[in-house]
Design a protein around this motif. Structure first.
Motif, short mmCIF file in Angstrom:
data_model
loop_
_atom_site.label_atom_id
_atom_site.label_comp_id
_atom_site.label_asym_id
_atom_site.label_seq_id
_atom_site.Cartn_x
_atom_site.Cartn_y
_atom_site.Cartn_z
N PHE A 226 -2.43 -12.99 54.61
CA PHE A 226 -1.50 -13.37 55.68
C PHE A 226 -0.50 -14.41 55.18
CE2 PHE A 226 -0.26 -15.32 59.73
CZ PHE A 226 0.01 -14.18 60.47
N ALA A 227 -0.98 -15.38 54.41
CA ALA A 227 -0.12 -16.48 53.97
C ALA A 227 0.63 -16.16 52.68
CB ALA A 227 -0.96 -17.74 53.79
N HIS B 16 3.02 -11.68 50.36
CA HIS B 16 4.32 -11.29 49.79
C HIS B 16 4.42 -11.73 48.34
CE1 HIS B 16 4.86 -15.39 51.24
NE2 HIS B 16 5.83 -15.52 50.35
N PRO C 131 10.77 -12.43 55.16
CA PRO C 131 9.49 -12.41 55.89
C PRO C 131 9.23 -11.03 56.48
CG PRO C 131 10.80 -14.30 56.54
CD PRO C 131 11.66 -13.46 55.65
N ASP D 68 7.38 -9.46 59.05
CA ASP D 68 6.61 -9.67 60.26
C ASP D 68 5.74 -8.46 60.61
OD1 ASP D 68 7.65 -12.20 60.55
OD2 ASP D 68 9.30 -11.52 61.84
N GLN E 142 2.52 -8.64 58.50
CA GLN E 142 1.65 -9.70 58.99
C GLN E 142 1.04 -9.33 60.34
OE1 GLN E 142 4.02 -13.29 58.80
NE2 GLN E 142 3.06 -13.83 56.86
N LEU F 88 -1.77 -6.87 59.65
CA LEU F 88 -2.96 -7.56 59.13
C LEU F 88 -3.71 -8.27 60.25
CD1 LEU F 88 -1.59 -9.11 55.83
CD2 LEU F 88 -3.41 -7.43 56.03
N PHE F 89 -2.97 -8.93 61.12
CA PHE F 89 -3.58 -9.67 62.22
C PHE F 89 -4.32 -8.73 63.17
CE2 PHE F 89 -3.35 -11.65 66.46
CZ PHE F 89 -4.10 -12.79 66.19
#
Length: 50
Positions: A13-14, A17, A26, A28, A31, A34-35
């Protein structure tokens, strides 16, 4: 096992990339995917646990 999954989620997540070469802007959508996958994994784990 939960600790490993959490560490992998936070890492991707962090820093996904940088590690996997996603575009510089970014991402989004990645992410968010993944979330959602992490949350659904938790829900499925609780359902199968009983």
């Amino acid at each position: 096992m939960v600790g490993l999954a959490t560490a992998m989620f936070i890492g991707l997540f962090a820093f996904g990339h940088e590690m996997l070469g996603w575009s510089g802007t970014p991402n989004d959508e990645v992410q968010l995917g993944l979330f959602i996958a992490f949350i659904l994994g938790i829900v499925c784990g609780y359902k199968t646990k009983g």
